[in-house]
Enzyme design. Sequence first.
Site, PDB file in Angstrom:
ATOM      1  CB  SER A  72     -20.559   3.971  -2.008  1.00  0.00           C
ATOM      2  OG  SER A  72     -19.619   2.947  -1.892  1.00  0.00           O
ATOM      3  CG  HIS A  86     -21.577   8.553  -3.948  1.00  0.00           C
ATOM      4  ND1 HIS A  86     -22.878   8.132  -3.816  1.00  0.00           N
ATOM      5  CD2 HIS A  86     -20.871   7.443  -4.237  1.00  0.00           C
ATOM      6  CE1 HIS A  86     -22.948   6.830  -4.008  1.00  0.00           C
ATOM      7  NE2 HIS A  86     -21.746   6.389  -4.272  1.00  0.00           N
ATOM      8  CD  GLU A 143     -25.896  10.719  -3.464  1.00  0.00           C
ATOM      9  OE1 GLU A 143     -26.973  10.793  -2.879  1.00  0.00           O
ATOM     10  OE2 GLU A 143     -25.126   9.747  -3.324  1.00  0.00           O
ATOM     11  CG  ASN A 155     -25.812   3.964  -2.763  1.00  0.00           C
ATOM     12  OD1 ASN A 155     -26.315   3.784  -3.867  1.00  0.00           O
ATOM     13  ND2 ASN A 155     -24.510   3.993  -2.571  1.00  0.00           N
TER      14      ASN A 155
HETATM   15  P1  NAI Z   1     -11.132  -0.778  -6.952  1.00  0.00           P
HETATM   16  O1  NAI Z   1     -10.734  -1.930  -6.121  1.00  0.00           O
HETATM   17  O2  NAI Z   1     -11.382  -0.997  -8.401  1.00  0.00           O
HETATM   18  O3  NAI Z   1     -10.016   0.350  -6.848  1.00  0.00           O
HETATM   19  C1  NAI Z   1      -9.399   0.716  -5.666  1.00  0.00           C
HETATM   20  C2  NAI Z   1      -7.985   1.136  -5.983  1.00  0.00           C
HETATM   21  O4  NAI Z   1      -7.432   1.779  -4.863  1.00  0.00           O
HETATM   22  C3  NAI Z   1      -7.076  -0.034  -6.345  1.00  0.00           C
HETATM   23  O5  NAI Z   1      -6.426   0.219  -7.573  1.00  0.00           O
HETATM   24  C4  NAI Z   1      -6.088  -0.074  -5.188  1.00  0.00           C
HETATM   25  O6  NAI Z   1      -4.813  -0.521  -5.569  1.00  0.00           O
HETATM   26  C5  NAI Z   1      -6.084   1.382  -4.788  1.00  0.00           C
HETATM   27  N1  NAI Z   1      -5.591   1.598  -3.421  1.00  0.00           N
HETATM   28  C6  NAI Z   1      -5.928   0.927  -2.317  1.00  0.00           C
HETATM   29  N2  NAI Z   1      -5.270   1.449  -1.255  1.00  0.00           N
HETATM   30  C7  NAI Z   1      -4.514   2.457  -1.722  1.00  0.00           C
HETATM   31  C8  NAI Z   1      -3.608   3.367  -1.128  1.00  0.00           C
HETATM   32  N3  NAI Z   1      -3.391   3.336   0.171  1.00  0.00           N
HETATM   33  N4  NAI Z   1      -3.016   4.271  -1.908  1.00  0.00           N
HETATM   34  C9  NAI Z   1      -3.255   4.322  -3.226  1.00  0.00           C
HETATM   35  N5  NAI Z   1      -4.085   3.479  -3.854  1.00  0.00           N
HETATM   36  C10 NAI Z   1      -4.706   2.549  -3.106  1.00  0.00           C
HETATM   37  O7  NAI Z   1     -12.400  -0.140  -6.231  1.00  0.00           O
HETATM   38  P2  NAI Z   1     -13.524   0.814  -6.840  1.00  0.00           P
HETATM   39  O8  NAI Z   1     -14.692   0.018  -7.235  1.00  0.00           O
HETATM   40  O9  NAI Z   1     -12.901   1.716  -7.814  1.00  0.00           O
HETATM   41  O10 NAI Z   1     -13.976   1.638  -5.547  1.00  0.00           O
HETATM   42  C11 NAI Z   1     -13.212   2.678  -5.047  1.00  0.00           C
HETATM   43  C12 NAI Z   1     -14.051   3.543  -4.139  1.00  0.00           C
HETATM   44  O11 NAI Z   1     -15.165   4.056  -4.860  1.00  0.00           O
HETATM   45  C13 NAI Z   1     -14.627   2.823  -2.936  1.00  0.00           C
HETATM   46  O12 NAI Z   1     -14.628   3.696  -1.852  1.00  0.00           O
HETATM   47  C14 NAI Z   1     -16.040   2.499  -3.374  1.00  0.00           C
HETATM   48  O13 NAI Z   1     -16.923   2.352  -2.290  1.00  0.00           O
HETATM   49  C15 NAI Z   1     -16.362   3.745  -4.163  1.00  0.00           C
HETATM   50  N6  NAI Z   1     -17.441   3.593  -5.125  1.00  0.00           N
HETATM   51  C16 NAI Z   1     -17.491   2.483  -5.910  1.00  0.00           C
HETATM   52  C17 NAI Z   1     -18.512   2.344  -6.839  1.00  0.00           C
HETATM   53  C18 NAI Z   1     -18.551   1.146  -7.712  1.00  0.00           C
HETATM   54  O14 NAI Z   1     -19.575   0.948  -8.380  1.00  0.00           O
HETATM   55  N7  NAI Z   1     -17.502   0.342  -7.781  1.00  0.00           N
HETATM   56  C19 NAI Z   1     -19.557   3.373  -6.986  1.00  0.00           C
HETATM   57  C20 NAI Z   1     -19.371   4.535  -6.149  1.00  0.00           C
HETATM   58  C21 NAI Z   1     -18.355   4.612  -5.244  1.00  0.00           C
END
Ligand code: NAI
Length: 719
Positions: free
Chosen positions: A439, A460, A472, A510
Amino acid sequence: MATIAPPARTAPAVTWGIADGIATVVLDLKSQPVNVISRAVKDEFLACFAALAGDPSVKAVAFFSGKAENFIAGADIEEFLTLSSAAEAERLSADGQDMLDRLARFPKPIAVGIHGACLGGGFEFALACHYRVATDHPKTQIGLPEVQLGILPAAGGCQRLPRLVGARAALDMILNGKTERAAKAFRVGMVDELVPPAILADITLAAAKRMASGWRPKRKRPGGFLGFLLDGNPLGRRLVYRSARKQVLERTGGHYPAPLAALDAVEYGLRHGIQEGLKREAQLFGQLAVTDVSRKLVQIFFATNQLKKDPGVANAPPPVRVERLGIIGSGFMGSGIAGTAVAQAEVDVRMKDADLARVGQGILAARAILDDRLKRRRITKFEYARLVALLSGGDTYAGFGRAELTIEAVFEELGVKQQVLREVEAALPSNGVFASNTSTIPITRIAEAAHSPERVIGMHFFSPVAKMPLVEVIPGARTEPQTVSTAVAFGRRMGKTVIVVKDSPGFWVNRILAPYPNEVGHLLAEGASIEDIDSMAVRFGFPVGPVTLLDEVGLDVAVKVAAVMQEAYGDHIVPAPGAGVAALVKAGRLGRKSGRGFYLYKGGKKRGVDDSVYGLLGVHPNGGPRPAEILQRLVLGIVNEAARALGEGVAHSARDGDIGAIFGFGFPPFRGGPLRYADDLGAERMVSDLERLAERHGVRFAPSEVLQEHARQGTKFYG
Ligand code: NAI
Ligand code: 3HC
């Protein structure tokens, strides 16, 4: 399958042939992708039915669409753009009603075979016929979406549907602008028979023949005993109307007049009879069709349709067809993307996370999206079983070698994202595309770790992925056009509206949203209360106020995003003085997800403001700025940033920018988006309001160069 008799007389759109006493009428607007009912089509129908009425060899009629995948998409929305007065719009509706009234009173019975979208005036057409057969194909969607265009069903839909299925079920469809799959439409009684596509023609012709020999369908009273209590008598109906009105007002905040007008048309028609009801319906359509709200919603309809065809990049080779999708990171976003991709695009999805337990959780979360669709009967048990089987995962990159597209949703850290990119690149096929769901991190930075940066891109998504309609797509500095077209095409297959935006901090959504929550700190410091800030924004039409938005996003996430935005756009996203949201995070308040942020949450419900927050922030609510000023600061911040970002080419056009704001964070659709809103108010006024705010509150309100230029030249964002 019975052969449809060849047309004996050709007309541009409506053709018919007669065999065994049955006239088979077909509508096919050859030059258009979907059938719509325009003035010209109405005239053809009238001529056709006049001829059939006078032909003694015709005993009944069977009606079909000539389109392979579409029945009738409704009245021709393009014609609405030409309406210059309420009286003209009322006449348009009355003419349509007259045509369908003739159909309903046609001396010979008419059966209609429905396959594909049967919407708005298309469904009203079917309602005026005497027997409806629909295919059980997923493409067959039936409903009255008119309120989404700021109008009401105005070709008899507000009269015939309640008489067919009862007031409750009809209001549920009409006031929510719903479309249903054929199975649900059948259950509710909107269609009489449900058949596989292969026998649609046979069954419809058979129904026409049965009716020709005197048979008439017997329909049960809709809704059973409860239906009788609520729909079957005036007292029960009064209760239904009252509760419908309450729900509409809650949902629309009074900003959208169409659902209330539709309720009026239904109620009036059931009280005074169908002819009076039709008159009322036409009058209300006349008033609504020329409102600014309807104009804005129609513009959004056309903008969204244009975007469906926009490849997002010039001279792009055709996209690579994605059959297998890799997802790295099976957390909140990864599982949302996985579940939505399976449900919408029906692709094979392989998920990867650090350990099997997390993958398992991710698969369960992705499956929950399918569970929800099954529960709401959007898919059958058979489809559910097939789709669930498309989800798999592991803690290695096994299976990624066949993924045409891989989307990463790992932690928001450059190092982690680059690491997974390096790892997976070795496993991907030679033309495999890698998309990041970051993001805030520039795509070009992530791509620095790649062997093939030309196949790295940003996609995104917004949370929750299954519900939010926007994606996006962000090409990095070296992304090649086919990577862009592949990401755009796949986003669309996931059912999303896609805008292609420039690789810059916050991308489009954003970035232009950033001033909105940022202003909260300033307003609180000046003594505004949390409730006042949120309620002003909701009154303007935002789905939630900026304080609630912070709680929803998560205060820890918001602090990180704010830091990125403040660093990138120091002059316009200036932090408020004092401890700020970070103090709340330090106190363990992370927003809704931790049960307390600015508000308290219990059992998943917002319970009101936690007053101790003011103490933590070191502020005191004491009235603060005038409500009008609160609103002006919240809204003009967004508008000014949108103008500035458009000037920098972050969105390709005002159209893309407005759609991004509406679908990305819910800028009120009836205002058309921040750039349309600026056009409506006029750049000159915007600039002088911003200058006044800048004098009092500092440089963050300094009008952008783009707005100043429009003010100087007297020009607008939309030509
Ligand atoms: P989250 O913490 O729920 O999920 C992240 C996942 O990635 C976890 O399950 C973790 O174990 C896994 N992970 C971390 N390192 C890893 C690796 N090296 N190999 C494989 N898996 C790995 O986080 P979330 O909220 O799903 O965010 C993920 C991405 O999406 C971030 O970049 C965030 O900025 C982006 N994003 C999040 C939004 C939101 O509202 N939460 C909206 C739009 C984008
Ligand atoms: N009027 C005018 N044009 C229409 C139209 C309509 N009702 N429905 C679709 N179109 C046009 C689109 O603008 C597009 O045009 P383009 O090719 O020039 O861009 C083309 O038909 C194809 O449409 P889509 O790209 O949307 O095709 P899809 O296959 O993705 O979707 C659909 C088909 C589900 C029918 C979708 O187009 C749709 O939802 N249409 C609008 C349905 C609607 O709102 N109907 C109510 C109309 S108002 C009414 O009927 C009033 C009545 O009560 C009096």
